[in-house]
Design a protein around this motif. Structure first.
Motif, short mmCIF file in Angstrom:
data_model
loop_
_atom_site.label_atom_id
_atom_site.label_comp_id
_atom_site.label_asym_id
_atom_site.label_seq_id
_atom_site.Cartn_x
_atom_site.Cartn_y
_atom_site.Cartn_z
N UNK A 155 0.79 -1.22 0.00
CA UNK A 155 0.00 0.00 0.00
C UNK A 155 0.82 1.27 0.00
N UNK A 156 2.13 1.14 -0.18
CA UNK A 156 3.00 2.32 -0.15
C UNK A 156 3.17 2.93 -1.53
N UNK A 157 3.11 4.25 -1.58
CA UNK A 157 3.41 5.01 -2.79
C UNK A 157 4.90 5.34 -2.80
N UNK A 158 5.42 5.85 -3.92
CA UNK A 158 6.81 6.33 -3.92
C UNK A 158 7.04 7.40 -2.84
N UNK A 159 6.03 8.22 -2.58
CA UNK A 159 6.17 9.25 -1.54
C UNK A 159 6.35 8.62 -0.16
N UNK A 160 5.63 7.56 0.13
CA UNK A 160 5.83 6.85 1.40
C UNK A 160 7.30 6.44 1.55
N UNK A 161 7.85 5.84 0.48
CA UNK A 161 9.22 5.34 0.56
C UNK A 161 10.24 6.46 0.69
N UNK A 162 10.05 7.54 -0.06
CA UNK A 162 10.97 8.67 0.04
C UNK A 162 10.92 9.26 1.45
N UNK A 163 9.71 9.37 2.00
CA UNK A 163 9.54 9.97 3.33
C UNK A 163 10.14 9.10 4.43
N UNK A 164 9.87 7.79 4.41
CA UNK A 164 10.35 6.93 5.49
C UNK A 164 11.86 6.77 5.47
N UNK A 165 12.49 6.98 4.29
CA UNK A 165 13.94 6.92 4.21
C UNK A 165 14.61 8.29 4.35
N UNK A 166 13.80 9.33 4.53
CA UNK A 166 14.36 10.65 4.81
C UNK A 166 14.96 11.38 3.62
N UNK A 167 14.53 11.05 2.41
CA UNK A 167 15.07 11.69 1.21
C UNK A 167 14.25 12.94 0.88
N UNK A 168 14.62 14.06 1.49
CA UNK A 168 13.83 15.28 1.38
C UNK A 168 13.73 15.78 -0.05
N UNK A 169 14.83 15.77 -0.80
CA UNK A 169 14.78 16.27 -2.17
C UNK A 169 13.84 15.43 -3.03
N UNK A 170 13.83 14.14 -2.79
CA UNK A 170 12.90 13.27 -3.52
C UNK A 170 11.47 13.58 -3.13
N UNK A 171 11.24 13.80 -1.86
CA UNK A 171 9.91 14.17 -1.38
C UNK A 171 9.45 15.45 -2.07
N UNK A 172 10.34 16.42 -2.16
CA UNK A 172 9.99 17.70 -2.80
C UNK A 172 9.63 17.50 -4.27
N UNK A 173 10.43 16.69 -4.98
CA UNK A 173 10.15 16.44 -6.39
C UNK A 173 8.78 15.78 -6.57
N UNK A 174 8.47 14.83 -5.70
CA UNK A 174 7.20 14.11 -5.80
C UNK A 174 6.02 15.04 -5.50
N UNK A 175 6.16 15.84 -4.45
CA UNK A 175 5.08 16.76 -4.09
C UNK A 175 4.87 17.80 -5.18
N UNK A 176 5.96 18.33 -5.71
CA UNK A 176 5.85 19.34 -6.77
C UNK A 176 5.20 18.76 -8.03
N UNK A 177 5.35 17.45 -8.22
CA UNK A 177 4.75 16.80 -9.39
C UNK A 177 3.28 16.46 -9.15
N UNK A 178 2.83 16.62 -7.90
CA UNK A 178 1.42 16.36 -7.59
C UNK A 178 1.15 15.11 -6.79
N UNK A 179 2.15 14.56 -6.10
CA UNK A 179 1.94 13.36 -5.29
C UNK A 179 0.89 13.62 -4.22
N UNK A 180 0.07 12.61 -3.97
CA UNK A 180 -1.04 12.71 -3.01
C UNK A 180 -0.54 12.31 -1.62
N UNK A 181 -0.52 13.28 -0.70
CA UNK A 181 -0.01 13.02 0.65
C UNK A 181 -1.04 12.33 1.54
N UNK A 182 -2.27 12.23 1.08
CA UNK A 182 -3.33 11.68 1.93
C UNK A 182 -3.50 10.18 1.78
N UNK A 183 -2.75 9.55 0.87
CA UNK A 183 -2.90 8.10 0.66
C UNK A 183 -2.41 7.34 1.89
#
Length: 214
Positions: free
Chosen positions: A91-119
């Motif tokens: 049930x994990x999205x790419x954003x889940x994985x970037x967040x749990x591993x602490x990759x802030x720049x990846x998180x930013x790229x995903x959010x800027x592209x429209x990743x859904x934080x509510x999943x």
């Protein structure tokens, strides 16, 4: 729908995991010419049949910014939501994985592209909660300051086990193996844990709302 054979899927996923952006771009170009299908369709079709992980999952898990940018560049506009927010077997999205591993720049790229934080994943956690239970404070702070939905108190509670972050200084092959092992271990523990009952969820949300107002 575009379908790829097992060898093609394995190659796309491997190159994404190994941070081989140039090689991945070249491989996709050749595959596109051979199949007469756009790169974006090929990437979307490259899903592990067992774990349901995509190339974006592996790039996000490892913090491979160049690969993430390459994957996004194959779309004429923003990445398709179905690709950006695809969930794996846990049930994990790419954003889940970037967040749990602490990759802030990846998180930013995903959010800027429209990743859904509510999943919510199968453990009942959104991406910010995964960052919290894995002590990725920088990611938590950025998400809470940046994402409007989280400022309104969106989130879930539940038991989870923290996965160790991969050593940023290890070589590519070791990094891939370590991050995958840690992430899959975390997913296995999270999937096995029961989601908290409604009362505890409400208590958690009240606590988060109170902290955010301070």
């Amino acid at each position: 729908m575009t379908r790829l054979d097992e060898d093609a899927i394995d190659e796309v996923l491997y190159l994404a995991r190994a941070n081989e952006a140039a090689e991945l771009d070249s491989y996709l170009s050749g595959l596109s010419a051979q199949t007469k299908r756009p790169k974006a369709e090929l990437i979307a079709a490259a899903i592990d049949p067992y774990s349901k992980n995509s190339a974006l999952h592996y790039a996000a898990a490892n913090g491979h910014h160049d690969v993430i940018k390459l994957l996004f560049s194959t779309s004429t506009e923003k990445p398709a939501p179905a690709f950006l927010n695809a969930v794996n077997d846990a049930g994990n999205t790419p954003l889940h994985w970037a967040a749990l591993n602490g990759h802030l720049e990846s998180v930013k790229l995903l959010i800027q592209a429209g990743a859904d934080v509510t999943i919510i994943n199968r453990a009942g956690h959104d991406a910010v909660f995964e960052a919290e239970i894995n002590d990725k404070g920088e990611v938590v702070d950025w998400l809470l300051e940046t994402v409007e939905e989280l400022e309104k108190g969106i989130g879930q509670t539940g038991e989870g086990s923290a996965g160790d972050n991969a050593d940023e200084d290890m070589d590519d092959a070791d990094e891939v193996n370590a991050v995958d092992e840690n992430t899959l271990r975390q997913e296995s523990a999270a999937a096995a844990s029961a989601v908290e009952d409604v009362r505890k969820q409400m208590e958690y949300l009240k606590t988060r709302d109170g902290d955010m107002k301070d």
